[in-house]
Motif scaffolding. Structure first.
Motif, mmCIF file in Angstrom:
data_model
loop_
_atom_site.group_PDB
_atom_site.id
_atom_site.type_symbol
_atom_site.label_atom_id
_atom_site.label_comp_id
_atom_site.label_asym_id
_atom_site.label_seq_id
_atom_site.Cartn_x
_atom_site.Cartn_y
_atom_site.Cartn_z
ATOM 1 N N THR A 324 0.879 -1.179 0.000
ATOM 2 C CA THR A 324 0.000 0.000 0.000
ATOM 3 C C THR A 324 0.912 1.224 0.000
ATOM 4 O OG1 THR A 324 -1.601 -1.206 1.320
ATOM 5 C CG2 THR A 324 -1.840 1.210 1.236
ATOM 6 N N LEU A 325 0.847 2.004 -1.051
ATOM 7 C CA LEU A 325 1.809 3.097 -1.213
ATOM 8 C C LEU A 325 1.285 4.386 -0.579
ATOM 9 C CD1 LEU A 325 2.757 2.401 -4.942
ATOM 10 C CD2 LEU A 325 4.197 2.003 -2.938
ATOM 11 N N PRO A 326 2.163 5.124 0.108
ATOM 12 C CA PRO A 326 1.747 6.429 0.660
ATOM 13 C C PRO A 326 1.594 7.467 -0.437
ATOM 14 C CG PRO A 326 4.088 6.082 1.046
ATOM 15 C CD PRO A 326 3.580 4.822 0.420
ATOM 16 N N ASN A 327 0.769 8.478 -0.201
ATOM 17 C CA ASN A 327 0.696 9.615 -1.133
ATOM 18 C C ASN A 327 2.041 10.335 -1.127
ATOM 19 O OD1 ASN A 327 -1.990 8.928 -1.322
ATOM 20 N ND2 ASN A 327 -2.706 10.621 -0.025
ATOM 21 N N LEU A 328 2.334 11.063 -2.214
ATOM 22 C CA LEU A 328 3.492 11.963 -2.241
ATOM 23 C C LEU A 328 2.951 13.375 -2.441
ATOM 24 C CD1 LEU A 328 6.577 12.588 -2.409
ATOM 25 C CD2 LEU A 328 6.341 12.324 -4.905
ATOM 26 N N THR A 329 3.282 14.253 -1.495
ATOM 27 C CA THR A 329 2.875 15.660 -1.636
ATOM 28 C C THR A 329 4.064 16.455 -2.169
ATOM 29 O OG1 THR A 329 1.311 15.486 0.199
ATOM 30 C CG2 THR A 329 2.078 17.706 -0.375
ATOM 31 N N LEU A 330 3.837 17.229 -3.220
ATOM 32 C CA LEU A 330 4.902 18.094 -3.761
ATOM 33 C C LEU A 330 4.426 19.533 -3.657
ATOM 34 C CD1 LEU A 330 5.948 15.962 -6.887
ATOM 35 C CD2 LEU A 330 7.291 16.347 -4.789
ATOM 36 N N GLY A 331 5.276 20.379 -3.061
ATOM 37 C CA GLY A 331 4.901 21.775 -2.813
ATOM 38 C C GLY A 331 5.083 22.634 -4.063
ATOM 39 N N ILE A 332 4.032 23.396 -4.356
ATOM 40 C CA ILE A 332 4.119 24.409 -5.430
ATOM 41 C C ILE A 332 3.788 25.728 -4.730
ATOM 42 C CG2 ILE A 332 3.264 25.215 -7.649
ATOM 43 C CD1 ILE A 332 4.171 22.376 -8.034
ATOM 44 N N GLY A 341 -1.102 7.633 -3.693
ATOM 45 C CA GLY A 341 -0.161 6.511 -3.643
ATOM 46 C C GLY A 341 -0.353 5.542 -4.793
ATOM 47 N N GLN A 342 -1.614 5.261 -5.157
ATOM 48 C CA GLN A 342 -1.797 4.231 -6.193
ATOM 49 C C GLN A 342 -1.267 4.682 -7.555
ATOM 50 O OE1 GLN A 342 -4.452 5.739 -4.647
ATOM 51 N NE2 GLN A 342 -6.305 5.646 -5.919
ATOM 52 N N SER A 347 3.982 0.047 -12.756
ATOM 53 C CA SER A 347 3.711 -1.144 -13.591
ATOM 54 C C SER A 347 4.402 -2.359 -12.978
ATOM 55 C CB SER A 347 4.291 -0.934 -15.002
ATOM 56 O OG SER A 347 5.710 -0.974 -14.923
ATOM 57 N N PRO A 348 3.981 -3.559 -13.351
ATOM 58 C CA PRO A 348 4.700 -4.751 -12.895
ATOM 59 C C PRO A 348 6.146 -4.687 -13.397
ATOM 60 C CG PRO A 348 2.615 -5.368 -13.888
ATOM 61 C CD PRO A 348 2.812 -3.907 -14.164
ATOM 62 N N LYS A 375 -0.995 14.031 -13.935
ATOM 63 C CA LYS A 375 -2.374 13.520 -14.044
ATOM 64 C C LYS A 375 -3.141 13.640 -12.722
ATOM 65 C CE LYS A 375 -1.036 8.620 -13.511
ATOM 66 N NZ LYS A 375 -0.990 7.328 -14.205
ATOM 67 N N SER A 376 -2.439 14.013 -11.644
ATOM 68 C CA SER A 376 -3.145 14.220 -10.363
ATOM 69 C C SER A 376 -3.632 15.664 -10.233
ATOM 70 C CB SER A 376 -2.212 13.902 -9.186
ATOM 71 O OG SER A 376 -1.192 14.896 -9.073
ATOM 72 N N GLN A 377 -3.269 16.498 -11.213
ATOM 73 C CA GLN A 377 -3.559 17.936 -11.129
ATOM 74 C C GLN A 377 -4.266 18.452 -12.386
ATOM 75 O OE1 GLN A 377 -2.517 19.646 -8.196
ATOM 76 N NE2 GLN A 377 -2.039 17.529 -7.616
ATOM 77 N N PHE A 378 -4.857 19.632 -12.290
ATOM 78 C CA PHE A 378 -5.263 20.393 -13.481
ATOM 79 C C PHE A 378 -4.165 21.429 -13.670
ATOM 80 C CE2 PHE A 378 -7.950 21.998 -16.713
ATOM 81 C CZ PHE A 378 -7.900 23.385 -16.667
#
Ligand SMILES: O=C(c1ccc(-c2ccco2)nc1O)N(Cc1ccccn1)C1CC1
Length: 394
Positions: A324-332, A341-342, A347-348, A375-378
């Motif tokens: 189960t992967l943690p989220n990564l937050t990147l500061g802007i 996280g997902q 990929s395999p 793809k997590s942002q607009f």
């Protein structure tokens, strides 16, 4: 009830018929209208014509319905979103191009390639284009960060993306492409959206599609709304569609010295951990699949993933696919952009190991916030006189 469109259209029709009719001596006249049975009725098209005739900004959904805005679908090339492909037509020949904010050449697979390199691709054939103008003696040659590359000759043509058409756009014909491009049969070329300063055409660098289109856009911007897994996203040109994001947009200055959409990130956090302030020199690159960040970030991230390790045989960090992967937050600036996280289970890799969407930027010279992040942002690419990037949640 007669709307603005019907009145405008009736007025336009009435003026055009009466203006053509001779005035009678008596000073007054009447015109008997004849129905044009050839005209195929379309309400939206009539409505759109009225807005265009009176140069009024068209409501977005009407624009999309009548193909009058610059909105183009960005379809994931495979199950892992390794790249996003968009339909682009060159004088009516439609190819699937990879929109790449990390480069500035618009190049296409062509009938000038050796037949062994053409296989499986849609080819642009300049001899079939009525608007093609060859640029005699002009050449191009590009090498990408993954070692892939292409080269060839140059001409100009009419290029249409979504509802936006530009004429005189430099189109770079491939006469040689590297094996990675040959085997990627979903990809018929690239449409560069970085700054024209890094276009590789000699003897004179050419403009990107965005630079060519900019003056005709209602606003000098394009936006990227890329999606995770299987869903098509969109690139919009000329408008910021407020239905595509939530909350507010955070803008950050861009340094164009290297020709990229380059900015300074403000730091990172892993999962629910505390935010670490640190300046990260990064570029927003839709043409790069993964996130490449400093080793301090990569180490902190995979420390939170049991079983994760650097696997030299895979050339990067892998972890058990069941993790189960943690989220990564990147500061802007003050905005904390969260990558779920997902999204970081790219990929395999081999056996029960999966390959990470976060890898080290060592050797590149800067960090790359690629598709796993974008793809997590607009994302707004603002090409005004002071270029800037905008980010919002969605
Ligand atoms: O692939 C490129 C890339 C794009 C354009 C050009 C180029 C050369 C001449 C004009 O443009 N050169 C690149 O290398 N990445 C991503 C990347 C990934 C991994 C390592 C290095 N880089 C540029 C955007 C950063």
């Amino acid at each position: 009830m007669y709307g603005f469109a019907q009145i405008a259209l009736a007025l336009a029709t009435f003026l055009s018929t009466t203006a053509a009719s001779p005035l009678r001596k008596s000073g007054n006249f009447s015109v008997v209208q004849k129905l044009n049975t050839q005209f195929v009725r379309s309400g939206p098209a009539a409505y759109a014509r009225a807005f265009k005739k009176f140069n009024k900004p068209m409501p977005h959904d009407l624009a999309v319905a009548t193909g009058n805005d610059g909105s183009v679908t960005a379809s994931p090339e495979d199950a892992y979103d390794s790249e996003y492909l968009c339909p682009v037509s060159i004088d009516g020949q439609t190819l699937a191009l990879d929109f790449d904010t990390g480069s500035a050449d618009l190049w296409v697979f062509s009938t000038s390639l050796p037949s062994s390199e053409q296989k499986g691709h849609t080819l642009f054939d300049p001899s079939k284009s009525t608007n093609w103008k060859a640029l005699s003696g002009y050449k191009w040659n590009i090498t990408y960060g993954d070692g892939s590359g292409a080269s060839g000759t140059v001409g100009t043509d009419v290029v249409t993306v979504g509802g936006t058409s530009v004429s005189g756009q430099a189109v770079e014909i491939a006469t040689k492409v590297s094996s990675a491009f040959v085997s990627d049969t979903a990809n018929d070329g690239l449409l560069g959206l970085a700054f024209s300063s890094i276009n590789t055409v000699t003897p004179k660098a050419q403009h990107t599609f965005f630079d060519t289109a900019k003056s005709s856009l209602s606003s000098p911007v394009f936006t990227a709304d890329l999606k995770h897994r299987q869903l098509p996203g969109t690139y919009d040109f000329g408008t910021i569609d407020s239905s595509k994001y939530t909350g507010t947009i955070t803008y950050i200055d861009v340094d164009t010295a290297n020709g990229f959409w380059e900015f300074t990130g403000s730091g990172y956090a892993v999962g629910s951990g505390s935010f670490v302030s640190s300046s990260i020199d990064a570029i927003a690159d839709t043409g790069t699949t993964l996130i490449y960040v400093p080793d301090a970030v990569v180490t902190a991230y995979y420390k939170q993933v049991s079983g994760a390790s650097y696997d030299s045989s895979q050339g990067g960090y892998t972890f058990p696919c069941s993790a189960t992967l943690p989220n990564l937050t990147l500061g802007i600036g003050s905005y904390h952009a969260v990558v779920p996280g997902q999204y970081i289970n790219y990929s395999p890799a081999s056996g029960s190991k999966c390959f990470g969407g976060v890898q080290s930027d060592s050797g590149i010279g800067f960090s790359i916030y690629g598709d796993v992040f974008l793809k997590s942002q607009f994302v707004i690419f603002d090409g005004s006189s002071t270029p800037r990037l905008g980010f919002a949640a969605k």
